[in-house]
Scaffold this active site. Structure first.
Site, PDB file in Angstrom:
ATOM      1  N   LEU A 220      -2.830   1.554  18.670  1.00 13.72           N
ATOM      2  CA  LEU A 220      -2.426   2.874  19.162  1.00 13.72           C
ATOM      3  C   LEU A 220      -3.274   3.253  20.375  1.00 13.72           C
ATOM      4  O   LEU A 220      -4.463   2.920  20.431  1.00 13.72           O
ATOM      5  CB  LEU A 220      -2.604   3.905  18.040  1.00 13.72           C
ATOM      6  CG  LEU A 220      -1.696   3.670  16.824  1.00 13.72           C
ATOM      7  CD1 LEU A 220      -2.220   4.401  15.595  1.00 13.72           C
ATOM      8  CD2 LEU A 220      -0.257   4.098  17.136  1.00 13.72           C
TER       9      LEU A 220
ATOM     10  N   HIS B  70      -8.597  -1.561   6.208  1.00 14.27           N
ATOM     11  CA  HIS B  70      -8.862  -2.822   6.903  1.00 14.27           C
ATOM     12  C   HIS B  70      -9.444  -3.812   5.894  1.00 14.27           C
ATOM     13  O   HIS B  70     -10.353  -3.451   5.136  1.00 14.27           O
ATOM     14  CB  HIS B  70      -9.853  -2.579   8.047  1.00 14.27           C
ATOM     15  CG  HIS B  70     -10.132  -3.805   8.835  1.00 14.27           C
ATOM     16  ND1 HIS B  70      -9.229  -4.335   9.730  1.00 14.27           N
ATOM     17  CD2 HIS B  70     -11.194  -4.636   8.834  1.00 14.27           C
ATOM     18  CE1 HIS B  70      -9.738  -5.431  10.254  1.00 14.27           C
ATOM     19  NE2 HIS B  70     -10.931  -5.644   9.731  1.00 14.27           N
TER      20      HIS B  70
ATOM     21  N   LEU C 171     -11.076   0.073  18.081  1.00 14.85           N
ATOM     22  CA  LEU C 171     -10.239  -0.647  17.112  1.00 14.85           C
ATOM     23  C   LEU C 171     -11.041  -1.079  15.873  1.00 14.85           C
ATOM     24  O   LEU C 171     -12.026  -1.810  16.001  1.00 14.85           O
ATOM     25  CB  LEU C 171      -9.606  -1.877  17.774  1.00 14.85           C
ATOM     26  CG  LEU C 171      -8.633  -2.661  16.892  1.00 14.85           C
ATOM     27  CD1 LEU C 171      -7.384  -1.848  16.599  1.00 14.85           C
ATOM     28  CD2 LEU C 171      -8.272  -3.983  17.545  1.00 14.85           C
ATOM     29  N   ASP C 172     -10.613  -0.633  14.705  1.00 14.49           N
ATOM     30  CA  ASP C 172     -11.292  -0.908  13.421  1.00 14.49           C
ATOM     31  C   ASP C 172     -12.752  -0.458  13.452  1.00 14.49           C
ATOM     32  O   ASP C 172     -13.562  -0.925  12.645  1.00 14.49           O
ATOM     33  CB  ASP C 172     -11.214  -2.399  13.046  1.00 14.49           C
ATOM     34  CG  ASP C 172      -9.782  -2.884  12.887  1.00 14.49           C
ATOM     35  OD1 ASP C 172      -8.939  -2.095  12.426  1.00 14.49           O
ATOM     36  OD2 ASP C 172      -9.505  -4.051  13.235  1.00 14.49           O
TER      37      ASP C 172
ATOM     38  N   ASN D  54       0.836  -1.208   0.000  1.00 17.23           N
ATOM     39  CA  ASN D  54       0.000   0.000   0.000  1.00 17.23           C
ATOM     40  C   ASN D  54       0.871   1.258   0.000  1.00 17.23           C
ATOM     41  O   ASN D  54       0.529   2.253  -0.634  1.00 17.23           O
ATOM     42  CB  ASN D  54      -0.970  -0.009   1.192  1.00 17.23           C
ATOM     43  CG  ASN D  54      -2.192  -0.864   0.914  1.00 17.23           C
ATOM     44  OD1 ASN D  54      -3.072  -0.474   0.156  1.00 17.23           O
ATOM     45  ND2 ASN D  54      -2.233  -2.064   1.489  1.00 17.23           N
TER      46      ASN D  54
ATOM     47  N   ARG E 271       3.489   0.954  25.825  1.00 15.51           N
ATOM     48  CA  ARG E 271       2.751   1.435  24.656  1.00 15.51           C
ATOM     49  C   ARG E 271       2.693   2.968  24.658  1.00 15.51           C
ATOM     50  O   ARG E 271       2.826   3.621  23.626  1.00 15.51           O
ATOM     51  CB  ARG E 271       1.332   0.843  24.723  1.00 15.51           C
ATOM     52  CG  ARG E 271       0.614   0.750  23.417  1.00 15.51           C
ATOM     53  CD  ARG E 271      -0.669  -0.055  23.567  1.00 15.51           C
ATOM     54  NE  ARG E 271      -0.465  -1.486  23.509  1.00 15.51           N
ATOM     55  CZ  ARG E 271      -0.233  -2.181  22.411  1.00 15.51           C
ATOM     56  NH1 ARG E 271      -0.167  -1.576  21.238  1.00 15.51           N
ATOM     57  NH2 ARG E 271      -0.048  -3.483  22.439  1.00 15.51           N
TER      58      ARG E 271
ATOM     59  N   THR F 245     -10.455   5.831  15.110  1.00 17.98           N
ATOM     60  CA  THR F 245     -10.887   6.341  16.415  1.00 17.98           C
ATOM     61  C   THR F 245     -10.346   5.354  17.453  1.00 17.98           C
ATOM     62  O   THR F 245      -9.824   4.292  17.086  1.00 17.98           O
ATOM     63  CB  THR F 245     -12.430   6.411  16.502  1.00 17.98           C
ATOM     64  OG1 THR F 245     -12.930   5.075  16.422  1.00 17.98           O
ATOM     65  CG2 THR F 245     -13.023   7.267  15.403  1.00 17.98           C
TER      66      THR F 245
END
Ligand code: GRF
Length: 225
Positions: free
Chosen positions: A97, A113, A148-149, A18, A69, A145
């Site tokens: 993240l 995704h 997640l996904d 990508n 993290r 956001t």
């Protein structure tokens, strides 16, 4: 690098196909921006070579070298600010993240995704679609956001599932489609036709449906055909 053009950061963890699509789209004018930096959390990501060959600035932030993290995300944010990045493109970036990071860049952070979101967030999307007997799979570009996904979809593309498909064959057939929709969706954002406001995505001033724009329904000039 054109000082007036927006600057993209492309975040990768692996092969970077990508990323390659964005390199070509920026060079070819389908995306009116420059890639300011390519950041990988894995030192051996194949995409780092692709970036270097294209003369792009690269940065490795090996997540294993950070105590938490939060510490990793703080350094990532620092690097993005110092590179004066306008839009962050997650392209096979295999790291979750923190909400703090995501909130800091909300509306300027996108991901692709490999499913028709909101179906199949998380991993092994193609195997799950096949196991469920779905007839169609796909990929979705969405705003990121803290969910997640789960951020609002911008553009999706559908890919029929064949009776003999495996997760791998489906992924291989879908990949070139990802390379078309991701730059097209980013260009819609860069031209401000698509944006995120109060948790919702809008297209030409109208709220987008929960699965975003169907790439097949985009006019040819927006679909980059
Ligand atoms: C793509 O399939 C993308 O949908 C997923 O990770 C893969 C990245 O591939 N998020 P590449 O590194 O861009 O080739």
């Amino acid at each position: 690098m054109n000082e007036l053009r927006p600057r993209l950061a492309v975040l990768i963890s692996g092969r970077g196909s990508n990323l390659q699509a964005f390199i070509q789209a920026c060079q070819g004018g389908q995306v009116s921006a420059d890639i300011g930096v390519v950041i990988s959390n894995r030192p051996n990501a194949g995409g780092l070579q692709t970036a270097a060959q294209a003369g792009l600035e690269t940065l490795v932030l090996d997540h294993k070298r950070f105590p938490s993290r939060e510490a990793f995300d703080a350094e990532l944010a620092r690097a993005l600010h110092s590179a004066k990045i306008d839009l962050i493109i997650l392209a096979g970036f295999m790291r979750i993240l923190t909400a703090d990071f995501v909130n800091q860049f909300q509306g300027r952070l996108v991901n692709i995704h490999p499913s028709l979101l909101p179906k199949y967030p998380g991993l092994n999307t193609h195997d799950r679609a096949i196991d469920n007997g779905d007839s169609v799979a796909g990929a979705t570009v969405h705003y990121v956001t803290p969910d997640l996904d789960g951020g609002p979809p911008i553009v999706h593309v559908k890919c029929p599932i064949r009776p003999d498909d495996t997760g791998a064959s489906l992924a291989a057939r879908l990949l070139p489609m990802e390379h078309m929709i991701y730059p097209a969706a980013v260009q819609l954002h860069l031209t401000k036709r698509v944006y995120l406001a109060e948790g919702h995505a809008y297209f030409d001033g109208k709220p987008l449906p929960p699965d975003g724009i169907d790439w097949a329904a985009l006019p040819a000039q927006d679909a980059h055909l």
